[in-house]
Design a protein around this motif. Structure first.
Motif, PDB file in Angstrom:
ATOM      1  N   THR A 157       1.198  -0.830  -0.093  1.00 53.55           N
ATOM      2  CA  THR A 157      -0.206   0.287  -0.011  1.00 53.55           C
ATOM      3  C   THR A 157       1.048   1.471   0.214  1.00 53.55           C
ATOM      4  OG1 THR A 157      -2.164  -1.188   1.398  1.00 53.55           O
ATOM      5  CG2 THR A 157      -2.046   1.398   0.732  1.00 53.55           C
ATOM      6  N   VAL A 158       0.541   2.532  -1.312  1.00 53.41           N
ATOM      7  CA  VAL A 158       1.316   3.365  -0.976  1.00 53.41           C
ATOM      8  C   VAL A 158       0.682   4.324   0.386  1.00 53.41           C
ATOM      9  CG1 VAL A 158       1.826   5.024  -2.399  1.00 53.41           C
ATOM     10  CG2 VAL A 158       1.410   3.672  -3.779  1.00 53.41           C
ATOM     11  N   ILE A 159       1.618   4.392   1.137  1.00 48.81           N
ATOM     12  CA  ILE A 159       1.432   5.539   2.140  1.00 48.81           C
ATOM     13  C   ILE A 159       1.764   6.917   2.276  1.00 48.81           C
ATOM     14  CG2 ILE A 159       0.956   3.296   3.357  1.00 48.81           C
ATOM     15  CD1 ILE A 159       3.624   3.942   4.985  1.00 48.81           C
ATOM     16  N   SER A 160       2.276   7.692   1.323  1.00 53.28           N
ATOM     17  CA  SER A 160       2.643   9.065   1.430  1.00 53.28           C
ATOM     18  C   SER A 160       1.873   9.908  -0.389  1.00 53.28           C
ATOM     19  CB  SER A 160       3.820   9.063   1.556  1.00 53.28           C
ATOM     20  OG  SER A 160       5.307   8.425   0.651  1.00 53.28           O
ATOM     21  N   GLY A 161       2.552  10.762   0.070  1.00 57.57           N
ATOM     22  CA  GLY A 161       1.768  11.529  -1.499  1.00 57.57           C
ATOM     23  C   GLY A 161       0.724  11.424  -1.994  1.00 57.57           C
ATOM     24  N   ALA A 162       0.568  11.589  -3.310  1.00 49.84           N
ATOM     25  CA  ALA A 162      -0.779  11.635  -4.519  1.00 49.84           C
ATOM     26  C   ALA A 162      -1.271  10.572  -4.645  1.00 49.84           C
ATOM     27  CB  ALA A 162      -0.305  12.198  -5.524  1.00 49.84           C
ATOM     28  N   ALA A 163      -1.023   9.068  -4.230  1.00 52.89           N
ATOM     29  CA  ALA A 163      -0.747   7.851  -4.715  1.00 52.89           C
ATOM     30  C   ALA A 163      -1.920   7.534  -3.328  1.00 52.89           C
ATOM     31  CB  ALA A 163      -0.016   7.155  -5.568  1.00 52.89           C
ATOM     32  N   ASP A 181       2.146   6.730 -12.021  1.00 55.31           N
ATOM     33  CA  ASP A 181       2.059   7.814 -12.552  1.00 55.31           C
ATOM     34  C   ASP A 181       2.101   9.060 -11.494  1.00 55.31           C
ATOM     35  OD1 ASP A 181       3.016   7.269 -14.945  1.00 55.31           O
ATOM     36  OD2 ASP A 181       0.577   7.917 -15.659  1.00 55.31           O
ATOM     37  N   LYS A 182       1.809   8.807 -10.435  1.00 57.65           N
ATOM     38  CA  LYS A 182       1.048   9.897  -9.017  1.00 57.65           C
ATOM     39  C   LYS A 182       2.574   9.674  -8.119  1.00 57.65           C
ATOM     40  CE  LYS A 182      -3.477   8.712  -9.615  1.00 57.65           C
ATOM     41  NZ  LYS A 182      -4.792   9.619  -8.479  1.00 57.65           N
ATOM     42  N   LEU A 183       3.314   8.206  -8.643  1.00 57.13           N
ATOM     43  CA  LEU A 183       4.575   8.126  -7.746  1.00 57.13           C
ATOM     44  C   LEU A 183       6.169   9.034  -7.476  1.00 57.13           C
ATOM     45  CD1 LEU A 183       4.578   3.888  -7.448  1.00 57.13           C
ATOM     46  CD2 LEU A 183       3.621   5.811  -6.152  1.00 57.13           C
ATOM     47  N   THR A 184       6.181   9.277  -7.000  1.00 55.96           N
ATOM     48  CA  THR A 184       7.663  10.758  -7.165  1.00 55.96           C
ATOM     49  C   THR A 184       8.713   9.417  -5.858  1.00 55.96           C
ATOM     50  OG1 THR A 184       7.421  11.073  -4.847  1.00 55.96           O
ATOM     51  CG2 THR A 184       6.277  11.817  -6.608  1.00 55.96           C
ATOM     52  N   CYS A 185      10.227   9.620  -5.569  1.00 54.64           N
ATOM     53  CA  CYS A 185      10.978   8.985  -5.491  1.00 54.64           C
ATOM     54  C   CYS A 185      11.024   8.776  -4.483  1.00 54.64           C
ATOM     55  CB  CYS A 185      12.299   9.568  -6.403  1.00 54.64           C
ATOM     56  SG  CYS A 185      12.783   8.690  -7.535  1.00 54.64           S
ATOM     57  N   ASP A 186      10.637   9.477  -3.090  1.00 55.12           N
ATOM     58  CA  ASP A 186      10.204  10.646  -1.980  1.00 55.12           C
ATOM     59  C   ASP A 186       9.138   9.341  -1.405  1.00 55.12           C
ATOM     60  OD1 ASP A 186      12.318  12.028  -1.984  1.00 55.12           O
ATOM     61  OD2 ASP A 186      10.803  13.496  -2.472  1.00 55.12           O
ATOM     62  N   ASP A 187       8.283   8.607  -2.282  1.00 48.80           N
ATOM     63  CA  ASP A 187       7.010   7.885  -1.347  1.00 48.80           C
ATOM     64  C   ASP A 187       7.057   6.581  -0.877  1.00 48.80           C
ATOM     65  OD1 ASP A 187       4.935   9.124  -2.426  1.00 48.80           O
ATOM     66  OD2 ASP A 187       4.836   9.082  -4.196  1.00 48.80           O
TER      67      ASP A 187
END
Length: 295
Positions: free
Chosen positions: A93-99, A126-132
């Motif tokens: 599960t993505v737990i940060s950012g736009a996603a 497409d919503k992920l960044t390298c900080d996620d």
């Protein structure tokens, strides 16, 4: 006959990681045939290489599909725990950012760089960044078949085991669907590793005759494959009559002794495991992810 497992006794543990930095290993590298190249390799967010794609033909080596992650970007015991607890097919599960809140799937772990690869749909990538950051429900280590204690299972989500299509034969042996059956002499980097619950080892595809003979050119990310005469019960070694089953987690490489990476999922001796060719033997087909996703 159905195969009974101990899934209700397994421990489910949260582990958390973040995007691993993409690497440049050297200004130039030299392949096994003397070719010189400067290509992308491990790490980062890879948009166009997915579960179900061929591991061959990319202008890259050791390419990891989807999102490459680590816990701390340090080679530590805690980092090993991140790989150890996260199993093939686990939920991420993505737990940060736009996603934030979006779901993905664990493919497997890559030794040396100590990366764990996660699959997400394109809209999430497409919503992920390298900080996620990502939370994984680690579930599967300790899995076993109750009536078959001589089959050793590692790094496998029990839902994947139950959906895979294993068949128990009347003689007590177990048929396992795989896309490719690899001869033991084609295995390279990673042989001799004492741990099979972290890392992987490579299928050498530099000999064209062997590749043709065993249809190894069919290898795809996420494929379940069998390696003949390899015993991965307590490490990776050669043993006649043993069979090891794994999942393909990174691309081919020109480097000597390297090739498509396979993470160990199960192993047994005395021809207990019978690999059966099936072109749908792929994690993506079971989970409906990667190139198998329904848009």
């Amino acid at each position: 006959m159905s195969l009974k497992s101990n899934r209700n006794q397994l421990v489910k543990t949260a582990v958390q990681g973040s995007v691993a930095p993409a690497h440049q290993w050297a200004p130039f590298e030299v392949g096994a045939a003397g070719e010189i190249f400067a290509w992308p390799s491990t790490g980062g967010i890879t948009y166009n290489v997915k579960i179900g794609d061929s591991v061959f033909g990319w202008a890259g080596e050791h390419i990891e599909p989807g999102v490459s992650t680590t816990m701390s970007h340090k080679n530590s015991k805690a980092e090993a725990g991140y790989q150890f607890l996260a199993c093939c097919g686990n939920e991420a599960t993505v737990i940060s950012g736009a996603a934030k809140g979006e779901k993905g799937t664990v493919l497997g772990h890559h030794g040396g760089v100590e990366h764990l690869m996660l699959d997400f749909p394109d809209a999430v990538l497409d919503k992920l960044t390298c900080d996620d950051k990502f939370l994984i429900k680690g579930y599967g280590q300790g899995l076993k078949l109750i009536d078959h204690p001589d089959v050793y299972i590692y790094s496998l989500d029990p839902d994947v085991l139950e959906s895979w299509g294993l068949i128990e034969r009347e003689d007590g042996r177990i048929e396992v669907p795989v896309n490719v059956i690899v001869p033991g002499h084609a295995m390279g980097s990673g042989i001799g590793a004492l741990s099979v619950t972290t890392g992987d080892y490579d299928i050498i595809c530099h000999d064209e005759a062997t590749v043709r003979e065993y249809a190894m050119d069919k290898l795809r990310f996420g494929d379940f494959v069998a390696v003949l005469d390899h015993d991965n019960r307590y490490g990776r070694t050669y043993r006649k009559g043993a069979v090891t089953i794994g999942v393909i987690i990174h691309s081919d490489s020109p480097l000597g002794g390297h090739g498509p990476g396979m993470m160990t999922l199960m192993s047994a001796c005395d021809e207990k495991l019978i690999p059966v060719l099936n072109e749908n033997a792929n994690l993506g087909a079971i989970k409906g992810i990667g190139r198998y996703a329904v848009e």
